[in-house]
Design a protein around this motif. Structure first.
Motif, PDB file in Angstrom:
ATOM      1  N   THR A 100       1.783   6.793  -6.872  1.00 19.90           N
ATOM      2  CA  THR A 100       0.633   7.290  -7.630  1.00 19.90           C
ATOM      3  C   THR A 100       0.073   8.620  -7.132  1.00 19.90           C
ATOM      4  O   THR A 100      -0.828   9.172  -7.777  1.00 19.90           O
ATOM      5  CB  THR A 100      -0.511   6.258  -7.629  1.00 19.90           C
ATOM      6  N   GLN A 101       0.558   9.121  -5.998  1.00 18.27           N
ATOM      7  CA  GLN A 101       0.021  10.359  -5.446  1.00 18.27           C
ATOM      8  C   GLN A 101       1.150  11.314  -5.091  1.00 18.27           C
ATOM      9  O   GLN A 101       2.211  10.889  -4.664  1.00 18.27           O
ATOM     10  CB  GLN A 101      -0.786  10.073  -4.172  1.00 18.27           C
ATOM     11  N   TYR A 105      -2.894   6.626   6.906  1.00 18.11           N
ATOM     12  CA  TYR A 105      -3.331   5.323   6.393  1.00 18.11           C
ATOM     13  C   TYR A 105      -4.824   5.171   6.610  1.00 18.11           C
ATOM     14  O   TYR A 105      -5.318   5.337   7.731  1.00 18.11           O
ATOM     15  CB  TYR A 105      -2.598   4.174   7.094  1.00 18.11           C
ATOM     16  N   SER A 130      -4.943   2.407   1.861  1.00 18.53           N
ATOM     17  CA  SER A 130      -4.164   3.373   1.091  1.00 18.53           C
ATOM     18  C   SER A 130      -3.616   4.446   2.025  1.00 18.53           C
ATOM     19  O   SER A 130      -4.177   4.692   3.083  1.00 18.53           O
ATOM     20  CB  SER A 130      -5.060   4.026   0.035  1.00 18.53           C
ATOM     21  N   GLU A 177       2.518   1.700  -3.525  1.00 19.13           N
ATOM     22  CA  GLU A 177       1.524   2.148  -4.499  1.00 19.13           C
ATOM     23  C   GLU A 177       1.131   3.601  -4.265  1.00 19.13           C
ATOM     24  O   GLU A 177       1.006   4.376  -5.209  1.00 19.13           O
ATOM     25  CB  GLU A 177       0.286   1.253  -4.442  1.00 19.13           C
ATOM     26  N   SER A 178       0.930   3.972  -3.014  1.00 14.25           N
ATOM     27  CA  SER A 178       0.504   5.335  -2.700  1.00 14.25           C
ATOM     28  C   SER A 178       1.581   6.350  -3.056  1.00 14.25           C
ATOM     29  O   SER A 178       1.291   7.392  -3.653  1.00 14.25           O
ATOM     30  CB  SER A 178       0.146   5.449  -1.216  1.00 14.25           C
ATOM     31  N   TRP A 204       1.319  11.522   5.772  1.00 15.47           N
ATOM     32  CA  TRP A 204       0.427  10.597   5.076  1.00 15.47           C
ATOM     33  C   TRP A 204      -0.386   9.843   6.118  1.00 15.47           C
ATOM     34  O   TRP A 204       0.154   9.347   7.103  1.00 15.47           O
ATOM     35  CB  TRP A 204       1.217   9.592   4.252  1.00 15.47           C
ATOM     36  N   HIS A 213       0.834  -1.215   0.000  1.00 14.69           N
ATOM     37  CA  HIS A 213       0.000   0.000   0.000  1.00 14.69           C
ATOM     38  C   HIS A 213       0.864   1.259   0.000  1.00 14.69           C
ATOM     39  O   HIS A 213       0.565   2.231  -0.709  1.00 14.69           O
ATOM     40  CB  HIS A 213      -0.931   0.036   1.217  1.00 14.69           C
TER      41      HIS A 213
END
Length: 144
Positions: free
Chosen positions: A112-113, A123, A127, A108-109, A121, A105
């Motif tokens: 992509t962000q 959780y 995500s 990926e986060s 950040w 997670h």
């Protein structure tokens, strides 16, 4: 913090900071060769399991502060072993599978962000969401 959630965070931190092997193909035909090197993905620079905070320095020097809500972690643990065993093809405990899912997670986060300038950040539901700390705090208070 629930002891199971704190243990999950400890296992997650243990999964971080590992080395990754990178292979690059150079040349073509008869001169083709593979060069392999080892890189550190991230370095854990701070960890407070009771507050649900993990601080990382990424390869590019960026500082990332991750916050975890106890309820989200406990929810992730429920049934993680079965999902993890299916995903990785080997028997895993709830804690091991959940920690692996957290690393996926996170990757990926981050890929992509775009992060918030604060580096914070939160959780939430599988995500990591970039948010300034004051927004994350307000959301946690609303959840109650």
């Amino acid at each position: 913090m629930d002891p199971r959630a704190a243990d999950l965070l400890r296992r997650f931190v243990g999964e971080l900071g590992g080395e990754v092997e990178v292979s690059v193909r150079r040349g073509s035909g008869r001169s083709e060769r593979w060069e392999t090197s080892t890189e550190i993905r991230e370095t854990v620079t701070g960890f407070d399991p009771e507050q649900g905070v993990v601080e990382l320095e990424l390869r590019d020097g960026q500082t990332v502060r991750l916050h975890f809500d106890e309820t989200q972690l406990v929810h992730l643990l429920d049934g993680a072993a079965a999902d993890g065993t299916e995903a990785w093809g080997e028997p895993l405990s709830d804690e091991e599978a959940a920690a692996r899912f957290l690393t996926v997670h996170l990757g990926e986060s981050l890929a992509t962000q775009e992060g918030h300038p604060s580096g914070w950040w939160e959780y939430e539901d599988g995500s990591f969401m970039p948010a300034p700390p004051w927004e994350a705090f307000a959301r946690r208070r609303q959840r109650g």
